[in-house]
Design a protein around this motif. Sequence first.
Motif, PDB file in Angstrom:
ATOM      1  N   GLU A   1      26.359  -0.008  -8.186  1.00 58.14           N
ATOM      2  CA  GLU A   1      25.528  -0.688  -9.175  1.00 58.14           C
ATOM      3  C   GLU A   1      24.290   0.156  -9.484  1.00 58.14           C
ATOM      4  N   GLY A   2      23.649  -0.149 -10.606  1.00 61.76           N
ATOM      5  CA  GLY A   2      22.497   0.630 -11.030  1.00 61.76           C
ATOM      6  C   GLY A   2      21.186   0.158 -10.458  1.00 61.76           C
ATOM      7  N   ALA A   3      21.216  -0.800  -9.536  1.00 59.67           N
ATOM      8  CA  ALA A   3      19.964  -1.301  -8.974  1.00 59.67           C
ATOM      9  C   ALA A   3      19.363  -0.277  -8.023  1.00 59.67           C
ATOM     10  N   VAL A   4      18.134  -0.555  -7.616  1.00 59.61           N
ATOM     11  CA  VAL A   4      17.409   0.345  -6.724  1.00 59.61           C
ATOM     12  C   VAL A   4      17.959   0.204  -5.314  1.00 59.61           C
ATOM     13  N   GLY A   5      18.148   1.334  -4.624  1.00 60.90           N
ATOM     14  CA  GLY A   5      18.612   1.310  -3.244  1.00 60.90           C
ATOM     15  C   GLY A   5      17.522   0.856  -2.297  1.00 60.90           C
ATOM     16  N   PRO A   6      17.874   0.468  -1.077  1.00 60.62           N
ATOM     17  CA  PRO A   6      16.863  -0.039  -0.137  1.00 60.62           C
ATOM     18  C   PRO A   6      15.828   1.011   0.254  1.00 60.62           C
ATOM     19  N   THR A   7      16.236   2.269   0.402  1.00 61.79           N
ATOM     20  CA  THR A   7      15.266   3.302   0.770  1.00 61.79           C
ATOM     21  C   THR A   7      14.258   3.516  -0.341  1.00 61.79           C
ATOM     22  N   GLU A   8      14.726   3.597  -1.596  1.00 64.68           N
ATOM     23  CA  GLU A   8      13.809   3.776  -2.714  1.00 64.68           C
ATOM     24  C   GLU A   8      12.904   2.563  -2.884  1.00 64.68           C
ATOM     25  N   ALA A   9      13.475   1.364  -2.708  1.00 60.18           N
ATOM     26  CA  ALA A   9      12.654   0.150  -2.827  1.00 60.18           C
ATOM     27  C   ALA A   9      11.571   0.120  -1.761  1.00 60.18           C
ATOM     28  N   ALA A  10      11.906   0.552  -0.546  1.00 69.68           N
ATOM     29  CA  ALA A  10      10.903   0.586   0.517  1.00 69.68           C
ATOM     30  C   ALA A  10       9.790   1.567   0.176  1.00 69.68           C
ATOM     31  N   ARG A  11      10.140   2.715  -0.414  1.00 75.03           N
ATOM     32  CA  ARG A  11       9.106   3.684  -0.783  1.00 75.03           C
ATOM     33  C   ARG A  11       8.215   3.135  -1.889  1.00 75.03           C
ATOM     34  N   TYR A  12       8.787   2.397  -2.825  1.00 77.40           N
ATOM     35  CA  TYR A  12       7.971   1.773  -3.855  1.00 77.40           C
ATOM     36  C   TYR A  12       6.985   0.780  -3.242  1.00 77.40           C
ATOM     37  N   LEU A  13       7.473   0.023  -2.260  1.00 81.43           N
ATOM     38  CA  LEU A  13       6.618  -1.000  -1.663  1.00 81.43           C
ATOM     39  C   LEU A  13       5.455  -0.384  -0.891  1.00 81.43           C
ATOM     40  N   TYR A  14       5.740   0.608  -0.029  1.00 82.38           N
ATOM     41  CA  TYR A  14       4.597   1.134   0.707  1.00 82.38           C
ATOM     42  C   TYR A  14       3.782   2.114  -0.136  1.00 82.38           C
ATOM     43  N   GLY A  15       4.334   2.576  -1.277  1.00 84.69           N
ATOM     44  CA  GLY A  15       3.490   3.280  -2.245  1.00 84.69           C
ATOM     45  C   GLY A  15       2.486   2.329  -2.873  1.00 84.69           C
ATOM     46  N   ALA A  16       2.961   1.128  -3.225  1.00 80.41           N
ATOM     47  CA  ALA A  16       2.041   0.113  -3.728  1.00 80.41           C
ATOM     48  C   ALA A  16       1.038  -0.297  -2.663  1.00 80.41           C
ATOM     49  N   ALA A  17       1.489  -0.336  -1.394  1.00 80.38           N
ATOM     50  CA  ALA A  17       0.563  -0.674  -0.307  1.00 80.38           C
ATOM     51  C   ALA A  17      -0.544   0.374  -0.185  1.00 80.38           C
ATOM     52  N   ILE A  18      -0.220   1.637  -0.399  1.00 86.16           N
ATOM     53  CA  ILE A  18      -1.241   2.685  -0.345  1.00 86.16           C
ATOM     54  C   ILE A  18      -2.280   2.469  -1.435  1.00 86.16           C
ATOM     55  N   VAL A  19      -1.823   2.148  -2.648  1.00 86.82           N
ATOM     56  CA  VAL A  19      -2.760   1.918  -3.752  1.00 86.82           C
ATOM     57  C   VAL A  19      -3.671   0.732  -3.447  1.00 86.82           C
ATOM     58  N   LEU A  20      -3.089  -0.354  -2.942  1.00 88.09           N
ATOM     59  CA  LEU A  20      -3.892  -1.534  -2.621  1.00 88.09           C
ATOM     60  C   LEU A  20      -4.894  -1.237  -1.507  1.00 88.09           C
ATOM     61  N   VAL A  21      -4.474  -0.457  -0.509  1.00 87.73           N
ATOM     62  CA  VAL A  21      -5.382  -0.117   0.584  1.00 87.73           C
ATOM     63  C   VAL A  21      -6.541   0.733   0.068  1.00 87.73           C
ATOM     64  N   LEU A  22      -6.238   1.711  -0.761  1.00 90.72           N
ATOM     65  CA  LEU A  22      -7.297   2.578  -1.276  1.00 90.72           C
ATOM     66  C   LEU A  22      -8.269   1.817  -2.169  1.00 90.72           C
ATOM     67  N   LEU A  23      -7.781   0.782  -2.858  1.00 92.24           N
ATOM     68  CA  LEU A  23      -8.651   0.032  -3.765  1.00 92.24           C
ATOM     69  C   LEU A  23      -9.458  -1.045  -3.051  1.00 92.24           C
ATOM     70  N   TYR A  24      -8.825  -1.763  -2.136  1.00 95.63           N
ATOM     71  CA  TYR A  24      -9.459  -2.958  -1.587  1.00 95.63           C
ATOM     72  C   TYR A  24      -9.740  -2.890  -0.087  1.00 95.63           C
ATOM     73  N   ALA A  25      -9.120  -1.982   0.632  1.00 94.90           N
ATOM     74  CA  ALA A  25      -9.345  -1.889   2.077  1.00 94.90           C
ATOM     75  C   ALA A  25      -9.253  -0.432   2.503  1.00 94.90           C
ATOM     76  N   PRO A  26     -10.284   0.368   2.225  1.00 94.34           N
ATOM     77  CA  PRO A  26     -10.219   1.797   2.544  1.00 94.34           C
ATOM     78  C   PRO A  26     -10.022   2.086   4.032  1.00 94.34           C
ATOM     79  N   ASP A  27     -10.387   1.144   4.893  1.00 96.48           N
ATOM     80  CA  ASP A  27     -10.192   1.348   6.329  1.00 96.48           C
ATOM     81  C   ASP A  27      -8.837   0.847   6.816  1.00 96.48           C
ATOM     82  N   GLY A  28      -7.939   0.448   5.922  1.00100.51           N
ATOM     83  CA  GLY A  28      -6.557   0.156   6.262  1.00100.51           C
ATOM     84  C   GLY A  28      -6.339  -1.150   7.006  1.00100.51           C
ATOM     85  N   LEU A  29      -5.142  -1.254   7.580  1.00102.81           N
ATOM     86  CA  LEU A  29      -4.777  -2.467   8.305  1.00102.81           C
ATOM     87  C   LEU A  29      -5.670  -2.699   9.512  1.00102.81           C
ATOM     88  N   HIS A  30      -6.097  -1.614  10.152  1.00102.46           N
ATOM     89  CA  HIS A  30      -6.971  -1.762  11.313  1.00102.46           C
ATOM     90  C   HIS A  30      -8.301  -2.387  10.904  1.00102.46           C
TER      91      HIS A  30
END
Length: 380
Positions: free
Chosen positions: A310-339
Amino acid sequence: MSDRIRALLTRRRATLLTVAVLLCLPPFYLDAFWLRIGLFSMAAAIGAVGLALLSGTAGQLSLGHAFFLAVGAYGYTWLAGDPGPGLPTALAVPLAVLMAGLAGGLFSPVAGRVKGIYLGIATLALVFLGHHVLLTAESVTGGFNGRSVPPLSLGGFTFDTGDELTVLGVPFGAEERLWFLGLALFALTWFTARGLLRSRPGRALAALRDSETAAAVMGVDVARHRSAAFVVSSMYAGLAGVLLALAIRRVVPDYFGLVLSVDYLAMIVIGGLGSVAGATAGAVFVTALPLLMTRYADQLPLVAAPGSAEGAVGPTEAARYLYGAAIVLVLLYAPDGLHGLARRARDRLRRRRTPTTTQDTVLPTPPPPAAAARPKEHTP
C-alpha cells in the motif's frame, strides 16, 4: 550532617533501591519482544550519555557517533571471532571499548581545534569513511552481509541460549540473560557520567560550553578538555556498540550510517542537552517508538504494515516524523527537553504538597517616634 540532609540521602538510597528492584523484574514477566526493546534502549542510552557529555556539556557538535558505535561493535566481533584473534569474549569487550577510545583519540586533535558546525562536518566524514571501510574490508567486517557476533561468556556463564537455565520457574534465554548485563553496563555508565559532571573536569567542560574565553581566562586548557571529552564520548559509544552487537547478534554496515548519528542527536535534544537522565529518556523514546509502531502498525491509522504494498507511510518513517515533530516542539516550548519538563513538574508538585503556614498573631504596633525637640521660642 543535619537531619534534613540525612533524610534526603536516605530517601535517595531508597529510591535507587526501588528502581533497581523494578528494573530486575521484567525478565520474569515480559516476553522476548519487550526485553529486546529494553536491550536496544539501554544500548542507545549508553551511547546517548556519551554524546550528551560531548554536545550538551562540552558544547561540541558531532555527527560521527555512529562511526564509534561501529568500531565498538565490529571491534568486539573481530577480536572474539574467527577470522580474528579469537580472544576470550570477556577480554574482547574492554579491548573493543579501548579501540573506540583510540579512534576518538586519533581524531581528538581535530576536535580540540575545531568547534561548532565545522566539527560536525568533520565528524560527518568519519561516517562515510567508516561505512566504506566496513564494506571493503571483508576479511575483518564480512563486507555487505556483515558478521555473526560471538556470544559473551563470563566465568563459564554464556549470554546465549546454548544451555538451558531456569530461574524461579522462568526459562532464561539470551534476552533474559543480556537484560542483566545491559543493566550492569548502563548503571556503570550512569554513575561514571554523573560523577564526571560533578567533578572538576565536568565543571571545566560546562564553563567551556558557556564561554570559551572566560574558561581560558580561568585557566582551562581549551584544546585538551575538548579532546578529552571527545575521547570519553567515543568510549561510551564503543561500549554501546558492544551491547548493541550482543543484542542483535549480527552486525551489518548499513546499520551504522548517517541516520543512526542523526537519531542520537535527536535523543539528546528531546531528552535535554547536558543531562544524563534526559539523554536516557530521549534514547528510550527514539529507540522504542519505531519498534512499537512496527508491531502495532495494523492497528494504527495511516500507517502501513512492514512489507505492505500500500502507499501509506511505513512504521519507521512514521516514527521519524513523530520524533521530528517532537524535536520542533522541544526547541520551541521546552529547550531543556524532557528532563526539564519532568523537573518543573516535580517542583510544582512539591510546592503543592508543602503546606503554607500563615501567622495569625498580630505583631504589636511600634509606638510612633517621639517628636523632635524644637528650640524654645524666644518670648519678648
